[in-house]
Write an enzyme that holds these catalytic residues in place. Structure first.
Site, PDB file in Angstrom:
ATOM      1  N   TYR A 134      26.949  35.498  91.202  1.00 46.89           N
ATOM      2  CA  TYR A 134      26.209  34.907  91.815  1.00 46.89           C
ATOM      3  C   TYR A 134      26.277  32.928  90.757  1.00 46.89           C
ATOM      4  O   TYR A 134      26.658  32.690  91.271  1.00 46.89           O
ATOM      5  CB  TYR A 134      24.984  34.473  92.257  1.00 46.89           C
ATOM      6  N   GLY A 143      15.752  27.738 104.681  1.00 45.89           N
ATOM      7  CA  GLY A 143      15.289  28.356 103.744  1.00 45.89           C
ATOM      8  C   GLY A 143      14.137  27.700 102.822  1.00 45.89           C
ATOM      9  O   GLY A 143      13.584  27.285 102.912  1.00 45.89           O
ATOM     10  N   HIS A 156      12.483  37.463  94.160  1.00 46.43           N
ATOM     11  CA  HIS A 156      12.164  37.118  92.619  1.00 46.43           C
ATOM     12  C   HIS A 156      10.771  37.861  92.929  1.00 46.43           C
ATOM     13  O   HIS A 156       9.838  37.887  93.006  1.00 46.43           O
ATOM     14  CB  HIS A 156      12.575  35.410  92.370  1.00 46.43           C
ATOM     15  N   LYS A 216      28.529  29.945  91.455  1.00 48.29           N
ATOM     16  CA  LYS A 216      27.189  28.809  91.365  1.00 48.29           C
ATOM     17  C   LYS A 216      27.576  27.044  90.320  1.00 48.29           C
ATOM     18  O   LYS A 216      28.030  26.425  90.967  1.00 48.29           O
ATOM     19  CB  LYS A 216      25.719  28.177  91.294  1.00 48.29           C
ATOM     20  N   ASP A 221      13.808  45.583  79.789  1.00 45.44           N
ATOM     21  CA  ASP A 221      12.997  44.026  79.894  1.00 45.44           C
ATOM     22  C   ASP A 221      13.690  42.489  80.766  1.00 45.44           C
ATOM     23  O   ASP A 221      12.896  42.018  80.555  1.00 45.44           O
ATOM     24  CB  ASP A 221      12.436  43.811  78.537  1.00 45.44           C
ATOM     25  N   ASN A 264      12.615  28.772  87.232  1.00 46.74           N
ATOM     26  CA  ASN A 264      12.257  30.196  88.050  1.00 46.74           C
ATOM     27  C   ASN A 264      11.307  29.575  89.248  1.00 46.74           C
ATOM     28  O   ASN A 264       9.785  29.202  88.919  1.00 46.74           O
ATOM     29  CB  ASN A 264      11.473  31.533  87.315  1.00 46.74           C
ATOM     30  N   GLY A 272      21.657  24.707 104.419  1.00 45.97           N
ATOM     31  CA  GLY A 272      19.976  25.868 103.947  1.00 45.97           C
ATOM     32  C   GLY A 272      19.126  25.136 104.075  1.00 45.97           C
ATOM     33  O   GLY A 272      17.798  25.611 103.697  1.00 45.97           O
ATOM     34  N   GLY A 313      14.740  24.117 100.870  1.00 44.69           N
ATOM     35  CA  GLY A 313      14.574  23.610 102.235  1.00 44.69           C
ATOM     36  C   GLY A 313      13.430  23.087 102.895  1.00 44.69           C
ATOM     37  O   GLY A 313      13.393  22.123 103.262  1.00 44.69           O
TER      38      GLY A 313
END
Ligand SMILES: NC(=O)c1ccc[n+]([C@@H]2O[C@H](COP(=O)([O-])OP(=O)(O)OC[C@H]3O[C@@H](n4cnc5c(N)ncnc54)[C@H](OP(=O)(O)O)[C@@H]3O)[C@@H](O)[C@H]2O)c1
Length: 317
Positions: free
Chosen positions: A139, A16, A182, A143, A272, A168, A13, A19
């Site tokens: 997802y 990405g 995101h 993971k 929210d 995040n 990856g 990466g």
């Protein structure tokens, strides 16, 4: 450099978002040869691809970042793909690394793997206390199986693997495609486009009151080298700042830094989501580590990169 246990580190990856930060940082931290691959080199969904990759490259350590990743819009639309691709890529790649005799395996899972109702600051030991946010569970559950894999392969085979949990993450090279983005890249793109088109306002979903914990990708990448060299445990570690920022504060900061002079309209009819989601950084700090880039500095770097990459046609739009 005191410790150089690895000669050749393979990063999956590598092309990405993370990466691109991790490859140079790993070289800097370890002095090893770092070889990055992506899906065009080895499609890890295909049987035998992970084995072929390891035979060809012969790494003594693997940093596994290949994954199907996306924001809430993509997670809602493609839940089966998120589950299937992540569980298959991880299960095969992890097992192939063990069979090949890789000395160390390091990977990331997301903070969305924590239970939806975990109280903040979220400590690593809350991981199994409930089901994650249902919208991204295909997802995040796929993971988090790597936590089980890490612990069980260590117990049965003594295989040394590490699972880190970045908060995040945002920064240069992020995905600005609005279906996959995101919150930070999505807001940066929307404010810059509104500024350039002279629009009077940008509409943001929700009340802006939820709080999140943002971490700059350069900090995550720098710490990855440390964990590869010095941390030998299947106990996961949160990699974040532990700092609370409301979405309203985030949007106001991005508006100011992008030079958009219009209004922000909050669409309070939109849900929210989780109101407060902050990660405990106690374990990270107990190792003498921290993520030190401030949100404002990280946003400046990200916005400057995006403005340039957009002109050059290299941003992921
Ligand atoms: N972004 C975040 O906020 C965040 C937070 C926590 C954890 N993480 C984790 O960090 C890792 C990297 O995320 P990212 O944001 O950098 O993702 P990204 O930008 O979407 O990059 C994903 C990488 O995986 C590769 N890949 C996808 N499918 C593949 C396949 N079938 N075979 C081989 N390679 C494949 C892609 O290669 P191509 O470009 O060739 O398709 C790309 O290089 C992931 O494990 C993710 O779960 C990310």
């Amino acid at each position: 450099m005191a410790k150089r246990p690895f000669k050749r580190i393979l990063v999956t990856g590598a092309t990405g978002f993370l990466g691109r930060h991790v490859v140079p940082a790993l070289h800097e931290a370890t002095g090893a040869q770092v070889i990055g691959v992506n899906r065009l080199d080895y499609d890890l969904l295909k049987p035998g691809a992970a084995e072929a990759m390891l035979r060809d490259i012969r790494p003594d350590a693997v940093v596994h970042l290949a994954a199907k990743v996306g924001g809430i819009v993509a997670n809602r639309k493609y839940p089966a793909d998120f589950f299937y691709e992540n569980i298959v890529i991880n299960t095969h790649t992890f097992h192939a690394c063990y069979e090949f005799g890789v000395k160390k395996f390091l990977t990331f899972i997301g903070g969305c793997s924590y239970p939806a109702k975990a109280p903040s600051p979220i400590r690593e030991e809350y991981m199994w206390d409930g089901y994650p946010q249902p919208e991204s569970a295909p997802y995040s559950v796929a993971k988090k199986m790597m936590l089980v894999q890490s612990e069980s392969y260590r117990r049965q085979y003594g295989f040394n693997s590490v699972v880190l949990i970045p908060g995040n993450v945002y920064g240069e090279y992020d995905n600005f495609n609005l279906e996959y983005a995101h919150v930070i890249p999505a807001l940066i793109r929307r404010f810059i486009e509104a500024r350039d088109q002279g629009l009077p306002s940008v509409r943001c979903l929700g009340s802006g009151r939820p709080t999140r914990d943002f971490v700059y990708a350069g900090d995550v990448a720098e710490l990855t080298g440390w964990f590869l060299l010095h941390y030998d445990s299947s106990e996961p570690v949160n990699i974040s700042t532990g700092t609370r920022t409301s979405i309203r504060e985030l949007a106001e900061t991005i508006r100011r830094l992008t030079g958009f002079s219009g209004e922000i309209e909050w669409d309070t009819s939109a849900p929210d989501g989780q109101m407060d989601k902050i990660f405990s950084v106690e374990r990270l700090h107990s190792l003498g580590l921290k993520c030190s880039t401030t949100l404002e500095d990280g946003l400046r770097k990200t916005i400057a990169w995006f403005e340039q990459a957009r002109k050059e046609g290299t941003a992921r739009l």
